[in-house]
Design an enzyme around this catalytic site. Structure first.
Site, mmCIF file in Angstrom:
data_model
loop_
_atom_site.group_PDB
_atom_site.id
_atom_site.type_symbol
_atom_site.label_atom_id
_atom_site.label_comp_id
_atom_site.label_asym_id
_atom_site.label_seq_id
_atom_site.Cartn_x
_atom_site.Cartn_y
_atom_site.Cartn_z
ATOM 1 N N LYS A 80 0.889 -1.439 -0.326
ATOM 2 C CA LYS A 80 -0.017 -0.045 0.131
ATOM 3 C C LYS A 80 1.106 1.111 0.196
ATOM 4 C CE LYS A 80 -3.491 2.208 2.841
ATOM 5 N NZ LYS A 80 -4.472 1.896 3.261
ATOM 6 N N SER A 155 -9.543 2.081 3.059
ATOM 7 C CA SER A 155 -8.578 2.392 2.091
ATOM 8 C C SER A 155 -7.920 1.505 1.423
ATOM 9 C CB SER A 155 -7.387 4.093 2.574
ATOM 10 O OG SER A 155 -6.636 3.202 4.213
ATOM 11 N N SER A 179 -9.917 -0.036 7.927
ATOM 12 C CA SER A 179 -9.318 -0.492 6.109
ATOM 13 C C SER A 179 -8.465 -1.719 5.218
ATOM 14 C CB SER A 179 -7.677 0.872 5.822
ATOM 15 O OG SER A 179 -8.854 2.228 5.947
#
Length: 488
Positions: A80, A155, A179
């Site tokens: 990420k 996210s 997330s």
């Protein structure tokens, strides 16, 4: 080769160790599948197939010399884009971040590389991780592999989209209020948020110790292995826990295990399709030997006001300095900042105090009530259209996505482990996840129950690859309204 890309990390590593596959073959298979899926899904900030092949060939050469290899030798992984990866900028889904490449890896990336993992790129995320949807002003919308035009969640958007599409076995996510688990729920993946501090997170975010790092995979065993590799104390994270974590998961037998099931935590609205699928899945726990009882935990209704205050305190750190910066930011993030801009220091201190009391109540509830874990839906809804913060049929709000995500944040507030595992498909054919959560440091039990569930009720469905006619509009940051097209 497509089948190779969908192998678990455990299976891939075993075949590499046995000499039946090379790191290069595995990496080529994963890169090929990513190349066919990623343009339509829009899952990468930086995708580096050439660099990945260089790493894979070096990993293949090492094996020819009989050198001892690590448990993820030759296994591809994505990261990420809020975790530093040497040679890539750390963009965090924001146009306001630096385009300079990171000089060094974040601790968890360094540990993955140390055991032989092949880093293939950085994945998309909501701006600064502020929401659980897959949209950002930097990269546009990340789409769901099960239905183009629906959100991948956030996210950790790109990580979950790649995992759900079978584009490699291991993907790094982070989780401040769901997330990891929410996008895993939307995309048909396994998303594990370990106990806070289990995996070092550096630099430590200034957000009241809400953010955890962990894996998004398609296998509980892969999640345990990846977490074990990343876990352990680190000098750059003063909250990182001492000791190690076992990569192994106990047997699927749940005899003697007591599972609390709450369909709504005493307050949450849930779509009927989600409730139906999760409640049908409860039989798998009983099949594995567990006792399951419906509960309404005392701490459930107290959570919403606490997380909204904590979230408001968090986003205030991203307040723009001028109108130029504001124009480049997510409007939802700006709306949240504006709503909390007048919060006083005293109000913030009181909110933090309520959070600490809440965390103590959640963690004490498990032993006090003699529960090993609690099971809930992972989220109240299935994947809705990109570009929205709430499904159309839900109450609308300029920033409050938490209204449909009330199940995840209690275990960020309490620092306890929680995992989302896929438990079925909705009437539209979209994945639904159930969450298994436990008290702080209860990681082994949460993983054990999750593995037993997927042994009793395997999720072997895969989405159909996107058609050649799918095209995606992706913003670029040079000008506010310019776009570029990427053909699938």
């Amino acid at each position: 080769m497509t089948d190779l890309a969908r192998l678990s990390a455990v299976a891939m590593s075993s075949l590499i160790r046995a000499g039946e596959l090379s790191p290069t073959e595995c990496t080529v298979a994963v890169l090929d599948r990513m190349a066919s899926w990623s343009p339509a899904l829009n899952a990468f900030v930086d995708f580096d197939p050439e660099g990945a092949l260089i790493q894979a060939r070096a990993a293949t050469d090492v094996m020819r010399h009989g050198v001892e290899i690590g448990p993820l030798h030759g296994v591809p992984v994505t990261v990420k884009s809020n975790q530093a990866v040497r040679g890539f900028p750390t963009r965090r889904g924001s146009r306001l971040t630096s385009t300079e490449p990171a000089a060094a890896d974040a601790p968890l990336v360094s540990r993955l590389r140390k055991v032989g993992a092949i880093v293939v790129g950085t994945t998309t995320m909501a701006e600064q991780g502020w929401s659980a949807t897959g949209d950002s002003p930097l990269t546009g919308s990340t789409h769901n592999p099960w239905m183009f035009g629906r959100t991948a969640g956030g996210s950790s958007s790109g990580a979950a989209a790649m995992a759900g599409a079978g584009c490699g076995p291991l993907h790094v996510g982070t989780d401040g209020a769901g997330s990891i688990r929410i996008p895993a729920h939307f995309c048909g993946a396994v998303g594990f948020k370990p106990t806070y501090g289990r995996v070092p997170y550096a630099p430590v975010p200034n957000n009241a110790n809400l953010s955890h790092a962990g894996p998004i995979t398609r296998s509980v065993h892969d999640a345990a292995l990846m977490t074990a590799v990343m876990a352990g104390p680190h000098k750059r994270d003063p909250f990182s826990l001492p000791g190690t974590m076992s990569p192994d998961v106990e047997s699927g037998d749940l005899s003697g295990i007591r599972i609390a099931y709450s369909p709504d935590l005493g307050h949450a609205r849930v779509d009927p399709d989600v409730t139906r699928i999760v409640e049908r899945a409860l039989a798998a726990f009983v099949q594995a030997g567990a006792v399951v009882e419906h509960v309404s935990p005392s701490w459930g209704p107290g959570g919403p006001s606490i997380i909204r205050d904590m979230w408001g305190l968090d986003v205030l750190g991203f307040r723009p300095v001028d109108e130029m910066q504001a124009s480049q930011m997510d409007p939802g993030l700006l709306a949240c900042i504006n709503d909390f801009d007048r919060m006083t220091a005293i109000e913030g201190i009181k909110a933090a105090g309520r959070r600490l009391s809440y965390a103590a109540e959640v963690n004490a509830w498990f032993p006090d009530e003699d529960w090993d874990v609690i099971v809930t839906p992972s989220a109240s809804v299935t994947a809705f259209p990109v570009g929205r913060l709430q499904p159309e049929s839900w109450p609308q709000h300029p920033w409050d996505w938490i209204s449909w995500a009330e199940f995840c944040y209690p275990f960020n507030l309490s620092h306890g482990p929680a995992i989302s595992v896929p438990c079925g498909l909705s009437t539209e054919g979209l994945p639904v996840g159930l969450q298994i959560a436990g008290p702080r440091l209860g990681d082994a039990m949460v993983l054990r129950v999750a593995a037993a569930f997927l042994e009793a009720q395997p999720f072997n469905e895969w989405p159909t690859p996107p058609g050649d006619d799918v095209r995606v509009i992706i913003p670029v940051e040079e000008t506010e309204d310019s776009t570029r097209e990427a053909a699938a």
